[in-house]
Design an enzyme around this catalytic site. Structure first.
Site, short mmCIF file in Angstrom:
data_model
loop_
_atom_site.label_atom_id
_atom_site.label_comp_id
_atom_site.label_asym_id
_atom_site.label_seq_id
_atom_site.Cartn_x
_atom_site.Cartn_y
_atom_site.Cartn_z
N ASP A 1 -11.71 -4.17 2.09
CA ASP A 1 -10.87 -5.11 1.35
C ASP A 1 -11.67 -6.42 1.39
O ASP A 1 -12.89 -6.37 1.57
CB ASP A 1 -9.48 -5.24 2.00
CG ASP A 1 -8.46 -5.95 1.10
OD1 ASP A 1 -7.87 -5.30 0.24
OD2 ASP A 1 -8.27 -7.18 1.25
N GLN B 1 0.82 -1.21 0.00
CA GLN B 1 0.00 0.00 0.00
C GLN B 1 0.86 1.27 0.00
O GLN B 1 0.47 2.28 -0.59
CB GLN B 1 -0.91 -0.03 1.24
CG GLN B 1 -2.17 0.80 1.11
CD GLN B 1 -3.29 0.12 0.34
OE1 GLN B 1 -3.56 -1.04 0.56
NE2 GLN B 1 -3.94 0.83 -0.56
N LYS C 1 -2.56 -1.14 6.54
CA LYS C 1 -3.56 -2.19 6.29
C LYS C 1 -3.98 -2.74 7.64
O LYS C 1 -3.20 -2.69 8.60
CB LYS C 1 -2.96 -3.32 5.45
CG LYS C 1 -4.01 -4.13 4.71
CD LYS C 1 -4.42 -3.43 3.43
CE LYS C 1 -5.54 -4.12 2.72
NZ LYS C 1 -5.71 -3.55 1.36
N THR D 1 -12.09 0.21 -7.98
CA THR D 1 -10.95 -0.70 -8.15
C THR D 1 -11.09 -1.49 -9.45
O THR D 1 -10.15 -1.58 -10.25
CB THR D 1 -10.83 -1.65 -6.94
OG1 THR D 1 -10.88 -0.88 -5.74
CG2 THR D 1 -9.53 -2.43 -7.00
N LYS E 1 1.80 1.79 -3.69
CA LYS E 1 0.58 2.01 -4.49
C LYS E 1 0.06 3.43 -4.25
O LYS E 1 -0.24 4.17 -5.18
CB LYS E 1 -0.46 0.98 -4.07
CG LYS E 1 -1.75 1.04 -4.86
CD LYS E 1 -2.89 0.33 -4.15
CE LYS E 1 -2.58 -1.13 -3.86
NZ LYS E 1 -3.78 -1.88 -3.41
#
Ligand code: NDP
Ligand code: 2IT
Length: 447
Positions: A168, A113, A128, A212, A116
């Site tokens: 998620d 992450q 996360k 996404t 990203k």
């Protein structure tokens, strides 16, 4: 010492300091093995131990989550939040509820992450979290009580300027609602920007649900354009049938491609006429059923329990389920069947062996850090709307998402050229994300 030797010794240290966390080791290795040329160009990064610092999370929170099931029995799960890096903004990243969750999974996801989020160009750090809680077969009441207990501990570590979770695997709009309600109640603050992926009726952004999947398709479209090709008329496979998969299928169909298969953790649906998205949405988003029920609605389709989706011939493959779902054998099968592009809607779905196959075959391969960054980028757009107490239209927000995905593609493409690996989006994504974080960390002194 050469840059490569220095990096190998950093990696060995990460393995020693984080024993048994295989997925974390894999994610770190995938980034570190591309950074040699960056250290040659920027010796100051080595001098200030930027890589070593990035590999060590800023903070790791592990906590007990006790809750009561519908039979009155006490259940205990483990909660996690790994706040990995806040050089570019508040910690940002999703929460995963799945029985396979342990510290190594959350650390791999948090590490990914960082890069990203940097790659999106937006002001967000990397994090996360999640739990080994299994939402499958649980009632709404059980999920609510679990979420309330989870947030009762986690709230003290969150805040719109501190740490902003989202969804998620296993965490969608329902869970975000329960989590937000409990945060609001405990803190007595209507702090919309503390979570993203909210329902648009109470502070969520339009397009976040789709972002996404749509973003992954925009990314694969850009990769094909760079090669003078397009998605029009292509046969596609999309693994999974959750949030990312559903909206990847939707955008592929909009752009004139045909999706012939999707899956869940039990099996694969093959529908050569083209997947009926309406049926998948009804089964998965509304009824929360297994994908095997699809054939009850579409008798010409076939269900293959326990099969590999990657055996089905295709032009374009989008792994949108989970980590390491596409191994070396599957990659060889895809290439042999004429697949020209792979873009990762999931995080780290392709194993190192699989990636090698795609690189050798020189097909267009978009790693998750770049290809699935549209989700978190739209989360950052949700934070912008919350901060300005505004709500944008679907069209405007989708335009912003599309522009962000084009920019990410462009940045990766150019960095890969600059560092001597033209067409290699892993190199491009890792280096672009890393440089942005490294520059901020250098500027901040020893943090
Ligand atoms: P969902 O929970 O909505 O869906 C997950 C899908 O993947 C389900 O079809 C699930 O099947 C399948 N799946 C999960 N675990 C496994 C497994 N071990 N083996 C086979 N199939 C599995 O999650 P999302 O769609 O949100 O997430 C999918 C992937 O995309 C994850 O890798 C996530 O990290 C990544 N991602 C998600 C983003 C988001 O915004 N949601 C953003 C960027 C990346 P089953 O129902 O049988 O478990
Ligand atoms: O992996 C991911 O990028 C996500 N699960 C989305 C994170 C977010 O904060 O929107």
């Amino acid at each position: 010492m050469s840059a490569e030797t220095a990096i190998e010794s950093i990696f060995q240290q990460v393995v020693r300091r984080n024993p048994g966390e295989d997925e974390f080791h894999q994610a770190v290795h995938e980034v570190l093995e591309t950074l040699g040329p960056v250290l040659v160009k920027h010796p100051e990064y080595a001098e200030h131990k930027i890589i070593e610092r990035i590999c060590e999370p800023e903070r790791q929170i592990i906590f007990r989550v006790p809750w009561q099931d519908d039979n009155g029995h006490v259940q205990i799960n483990r909660g996690f939040r790994v706040q990995f890096n806040s050089a570019l903004g508040p910690y940002k990243g999703g929460l995963r509820f799945h029985p396979s969750v342990y510290l190594g999974i959350i650390k791999f996801l948090g590490f990914e992450q960082i890069f990203k989020n940097a790659l999106t160009g937006m002001p967000i750090g990397g994090a996360k979290g999640g739990s080994d809680f299994d939402p499958k077969g649980r009632s709404d009441g059980e999920v609510m009580r679990f979420c309330q207990s989870f947030m009762t501990e986690l709230h003290r570590h969150l805040g719109e300027y501190t740490d902003v979770p989202a969804g998620d695997i296993g965490v969608g709009a329902r869970e975000i609602g329960f989590l937000f309600g409990q945060y609001k109640r405990i803190t007595n603050r209507y702090e919309s920007g503390v979570l993203t992926g909210k329902n648009p009726h109470w502070g969520g952004s339009l397009v976040r649900r789709e972002a996404t999947g749509y973003g992954t398709v925009f990314f694969v479209d850009e990769m094909l354009r760079a090669r003078g090709q397009s998605l029009e008329g292509r046969t596609c496979l999309v693994s999974g049938s959750g949030n990312v998969a559903i909206y990847a299928i939707e955008k592929l169909e909009e752009l004139g491609a045909k999706v012939v298969a999707c899956s869940d953790s039990n099996g694969v649906i093959h529908d050569p006429d083209g997947i009926s998205l309406e049926t998948v949405k009804q089964l998965k988003e509304i009824e929360r059923r297994r994908i095997s029920d699809y054939i009850k609605h579409r008798p010409r389709a076939k269900y293959h329990a326990g099969a590999s989706i990657w055996d089905i011939p295709c032009d374009v493959a989008l792994p949108c389920a989970t980590q390491n779902e596409l191994g070396e054998t599957a990659a060889r099968r895809l290439v042999a069947n004429g697949c020209i592009a792979v873009a990762e809607g999931a995080n780290m779905p392709t194993t190192p062996g699989g990636i090698r196959v795609f690189e050798e075959a020189r097909i267009a391969y978009g790693p998750g850090k770049a290809a699935n960054a549209g989700g978190v980028a739209t989360s950052a757009l949700e934070m912008q709307q919350n901060a300005s107490r505004d709500a944008w239209t679907f069209e405007y927000t989708e335009k912003r998402l599309h522009a962000i995905m084009r920019d990410i593609h462009g940045r990766c493409f150019e960095a890969a050229e600059e560092f001597g690996s033209p067409g290699n989006y892993i190199v491009g994504a890792n280096i672009t994300g890393f440089r942005r974080v490294a520059e901020a960390m250098l500027a901040f002194g020893l943090i």
